[in-house]
Design a protein around this motif. Structure first.
Motif: not given
Lengths: 226, 830
Positions: A92-94, A97-100, A103, A105
């Protein structure tokens, strides 16, 4: 969620419509909550309860949902340890929750930006941009706001799905159709493809595809009823 | 109908979505009114200067320079991109394997980027548990919380102060001495001129413009570097540079830039350049000194009256002590400057008023102490130290040095240390025979070779066995040298904690990552102009902290609460109480001299002006009477020979300035047959170190195919088949990176430049998407410290020597990997 049994008696046709919209709202709410945060013990417990199993089975009875629902249920059933839950949380985090760029997003702005503006390779729009402002306006019109406990831009998928949940229970079919078409379905395909591409597990890509199929089928339903 | 049946089927399962509230809530009339402060233009400031910001619907909309700033840097165009950056650290996060296995985690996974979100409470308890573990198991020598640097501006929310006070309340820890920018300079200069010189106020520009006949910019690019400052920068220096440009044009002042490349300043001023082979400035200086002595141009009276040890230096200069006379011919062979020019320089420098202005780059090389020392000797021989427009300075390119100070007291800061009566939870000061303070750039050596003893500035330093690092507002995965060595060192660390606003490489290689908010998301105050002390600036909160980020004050207040020390930490004052205290203390200090309104008026107006300062000459008092106003050196005089340094007995820093060959050097120097090209990694033109690199729209004003530019000569490009805009692979035995070719006449053959501060973005050795954690990984963006050497300048300073770096480069013909620097810890790069 309110118990529909407490509602006053209405005609069968109306009741059916109300129930239908309640069912649709429930699905949007579920999808929203799954994108809003990681699955913790409590949510896992609910998602694997007997009523939930029946719900998943009913959802899977629709052929276009079956593969992804089965995949999600299979992952949920495998979450028997803290470690397994944490691994899913890391997925979920990868993804969300990080970058765009690398990932998946969950922000509409990343998929809806003006193509002429983003001609440059690898362009990443800023967070809290135009789509965020647009959603804030929709929410305000509906006397709603994003929970302070959910400190995300308003163009987060979970917010948009929750807003559709709200529309299911309050807006005309036409209004629903128009919003879903313009602000959800217009980017969901790209988003689902990105999740499928980036997910190192099986759950969130299935969830993203299920969301896409659900919205597709819901749009068809709304269109046919007009 | 089917749909009806299907939906009714869903309802009939009686499943109800229970978990958690909806992400939506009814509109709260109060909350809907938005931020409490008005939406008009509000004042704030950063390293990039002061500016005003206008909000729209709770979001930063427009940024414009502060009224008083007549020379704003265009870097303020990147501010919005810093705040709303896709690489924001949005929530507290922990590396998955660390969460599962704590201090026994697989540390080789650092850089694989698999993280999970945790609550603040969980993250701060994890930090506390990790500190407990290290203090219990290893004592204070196991913890290094002293890598600190260019924190965001603001006297209250300094990330360094908060982190060190809070961690210090838990227990003692290893600290640093010196910094990466000026490590060699600030260590040697107290022996020579009595202060660090690099951070000392310099002779006022107005006097230099009036009095100087010749200005030597030695490895110095003020027009580039004055864009940023340690506090909110006033950019007043640029008005003086504009006057200097005019004087150069009129032929009233001769400015010579002694530098291997054509600098931004040289181009701006339209001044002369004297090319010198990289790292050979000391040889050139010796050649000039030799000519001065043989022609009797040096000021013997000044040397006799104000310096010590010229007689000990002379035999070396003339070759009596080592058989090598440092003649212009000798110097020419090393430096590439012709004997005629060297002879001419000796004349030029000694005829009329000459101001030497040293930059910082040449002390970031092996034996980096020597050029600073030898330049001071040259200035002594010229005999104008202490005269307006003469002598030597080491900081006219930094934070507005040379702009007269208003003389007002600047506001104080939130305390960095414990209060006198406070004790840490773990009070042990037993560093187990190791040093509690180590030279700043030697921490990776310490991690890799604990227990080893090295020489440093006249003492012995024994490396502590560091097991845990805490960083806050600091990005050593930018400023330290040799990424691959760093990776190996990080494998030995049990726990790494980083607090920052965006996912720097340091965050990515950490175990616990905590989100701090940016300067625009908190209230603070700052002095306007680090040296000018032009006024006090209100730094208004423009927006609420994004996501779950918190101010440094709030982060460590919560951490202190976990230790039961919240009131001790905050002295029972909140943000506003502190701002008022810092302001009112300053007001008290300035009472009777500088008028300051009450706090509320100041906060509403956003600024209090202290007025202009008076021109001032560095070392004038010393020149006037060296007995009453001695320098801070052991003898009180300029030390051309340092008895103290000589007593240390260092082979790489003897008792007087000395030319010493480098381990690697271009233009015929060691190693240049294998890696023929010298790489300079100077301070960037479009960033503050690594700050602002992540601001994409602004970054794209200078990148090449999304990569950091590598500036190279037309000749080198041609011989390697490289065209402007090509992607180039730069490499040596230490590492490899990709960068975008910018071919420029400003660069001679055999020299390339990649600005430091380019965010590290490792991908697999062959450019494949995985393998960023591996030693030998390719940097996809162009971080020059992938290639630099991690050695000390000498046994004296043990400082950063990034400029002693030889490389080779070629056109990159492989499949171009995506840049992986700016997207947070994404584990699988697609």
């Amino acid at each position: 969620m309110e118990n529909s049994m407490t509602k006053p008696a209405i005609s069968e046709e109306q009741m059916n419509n109300t129930d239908m919209n309640k069912a649709r709202a429930m699905v949007y709410r579920l999808l929203s909550s799954l994108f809003a945060k990681e699955i913790d013990h409590q949510l896992l417990h609910e998602l694997t309860s007997e009523p939930a199993k029946a719900f998943w089975a009913q959802l899977a009875s629709e052929p276009s949902f079956k593969r992804d629902v089965d995949a999600m249920v299979s992952v949920l059933e495998s979450l028997t340890s803290d470690k397994a839950l944490m691994e899913l949380a890391a997925d979920y985090c990868g993804l969300f929750l990080v970058g765009t760029k690398h990932s998946a997003s969950p922000y509409a702005s990343l998929y809806l930006q003006d193509i002429s503006k983003s001609a440059k390779a690898g362009d990443q729009p800023l967070l809290f941009g135009e789509q965020h402002q647009l959603m804030l306006q929709f929410l305000k019109q509906s006397q709603l706001q994003v929970q302070t406990s959910f400190p995300e831009p308003a163009d987060h998928l979970a917010v948009i799905l929750a807003y559709v949940e709200h529309l299911c229970l309050s807006a005309s079919d036409e209004e629903q159709l128009s919003f879903i078409e313009s602000y959800l379905n217009s980017w969901l395909g790209k988003f689902a493809a990105k999740v499928t591409q980036c997910d190192s597990g099986d759950f969130y890509c299935a969830l993203a595809r299920l969301t896409q199929s659900w919205v597709n089928s819901d749009l068809t339903g709304l269109t046919e009823e007009r | 109908m089917n749909r009806r049946h299907f939906l009714q089927g869903l309802v009939s399962t009686s499943y109800v979505v229970l978990s958690g509230a909806s992400v939506l809530a009814p509109l709260n009339a109060l909350a809907a009114s938005g931020p409490k402060s008005k939406d008009g233009w509000l004042t704030t400031g950063t390293h990039f200067g002061a500016f005003k910001i206008k909000r729209k619907n709770g979001v930063i909309d427009q940024v414009k320079p502060f009224d008083l700033d007549k020379y704003p840097t265009d870097m303020i165009n990147g501010i919005k991109g810093l705040v709303y950056n896709p690489s924001r650290v949005r929530y507290p996060m922990v590396r998955l394997d660390f969460l599962l296995n704590r201090h026994k985690s697989d540390t080789t996974q650092r850089g694989d980027f698999r993280f999970v979100r945790v609550t603040w409470d969980k993250a701060l308890n994890l930090l506390k548990d990790s500190l407990d573990e290290v203090q219990t198991k290893y004592g204070p020598s196991g913890l290094h919380a002293g890598q600190t640097g260019w924190r965001a501006t603001g006297q209250l929310h300094s990330s360094t102060s908060h982190m060190q006070r809070a961690i210090g309340m838990h227990g003692n820890f290893v600290k640093k001495i010196g910094d990466y920018s000026t490590g060699a300079g600030q260590t040697i200069m107290p022996y020579i001129l009595g202060s660090t010189e690099v951070y000392a106020q310099g002779t006022s520009w107005s006097l230099i413009l009036e009095e100087s006949k010749t200005i030597i910019l030695w490895s110095n690019d003020p027009y580039k570097n004055l864009q940023v400052g340690w506090n909110a920068e006033t950019h007043e220096s640029f008005a003086y540079l504009a006057q200097l440009k005019e004087k150069v044009k009129q032929g009233k002042i001769r400015v010579i830039s002694i530098d291997p490349v054509v600098t931004k300043t040289q181009k701006y001023l339209g001044c002369e350049q004297l090319y010198v082979n990289p790292q050979t400035d000391v040889a050139l200086m010796l050649g000039i000194a030799h000519e001065m002595v043989t022609q009797g141009l040096h000021d013997k009276t000044f040397i006799d009256g104000y310096s010590l040890g010229f007689d000990r230096f002379l035999p070396y200069l003339l070759g009596e002590s080592d058989g090598v006379a440092k003649t212009p011919e000798w110097a020419s062979q090393i430096s590439g400057v012709t004997p005629e020019i060297i002879r001419d320089l000796a004349k030029v420098m000694t005829q009329g008023r000459t101001q030497l202005m040293m930059g910082w780059c040449i002390q970031r090389q092996q034996h980096g102490e020597q050029p600073y020392w030898m330049a001071a000797v040259l200035a002594t021989m010229i005999g104008q130290i202490g005269l307006p427009g003469g002598g030597i300075s080491y900081g006219h390119h930094y934070s507005g040095i040379g702009v007269p100070s208003s003389g007002a007291a600047a506001p104080g800061a939130f305390p960095r240390n414990l209060d006198e009566d406070q004790q840490p939870l773990f009070d042990s000061n037993d560093f187990k025979g190791a040093s509690s303070t180590i030279p700043v750039a030697r921490w990776i050596d310490a991690i890799m070779q604990p227990g080893k003893t090295i020489d440093a500035n006249g003492s012995k330093v024994t490396f502590p066995d560091i097991k845990m690092m805490v960083f806050s507002g600091n990005n050593p995965w930018n400023h330290h040298q040799d990424r691959n060595k760093m990776k190996l060192a990080f494998h030995k660390l049990e726990c790494v904690v980083t607090i920052d606003i965006n996912w720097t490489a340091t965050c990515r290689f950490s175990d616990i990552v905590l989100p701090a908010c940016t300067t625009l998301e908190r209230n603070d105050i700052d002095v306007y102009g680090s040296y000018a002390n032009r006024g006090i600036l209100a730094m208004h909160k423009m927006v609420e902290p994004l996501f779950e980020s918190l101010s440094d004050f709030e982060i460590f207040t919560r951490f202190a609460a976990i230790m039961g020390k919240e009131k001790e930490y905050t002295r029972d004052m909140n943000e506003l109480d502190w701002l008022k205290k810092l302001y009112n203390d300053c007001k008290k200090a300035n009472a009777g001299k500088f008028a300051m309104p009450d706090f509320d008026t100041f906060w509403k107006d956003g600024y209090v002006h202290f007025g202009e300062g008076k021109p001032w000459t560095r070392h004038a008092d010393f020149r006037e009477d060296p007995e009453i106003n001695p320098l801070g050196t052991p003898s009180g005089l300029i030390e051309i020979f340092s008895r103290k340094i000589a007593q240390f007995g260092y082979d790489d820093c003897p008792g007087h300035p000395t030319w010493m060959e480098k381990t690697e050097r271009s233009h015929g120097g060691p190693g240049s047959n294998k890696f023929p090209v010298w790489m300079q990694s100077c301070h960037p033109d479009k960033r503050l170190h690594s700050q602002m690199c992540e601001s994409q729209e602004y970054r794209e004003t200078y990148t090449v195919q999304g990569r950091e530019p590598v500036y190279l000569s037309p000749e080198d490009a041609k011989s390697r088949g490289i065209k402007d805009g090509d992607i180039v692979r730069v490499f040596n035995d230490r590492g490899q990176l990709l960068a975008g070719a910018v071919i420029s006449d400003s660069f001679p053959k055999g020299i390339i430049r990649i600005h430091e501060g380019a965010w590290y973005g490792p991908v697999g050795k062959d450019g494949s998407k995985e393998g960023g954690a591996e030693v030998g990984a390719l940097c996809s963006y162009g971080d020059p410290n992938t290639l630099t050497q991690d050695i000390g300048t000498s046994k004296l300073a043990q400082a950063c020597a990034a400029y002693t770096c030889q490389v080779e480069f070629e056109k990159f013909r492989g499949k171009l990997p995506q840049v992986s620097s700016f997207d947070g810890p994404v584990e699988t790069l697609v």
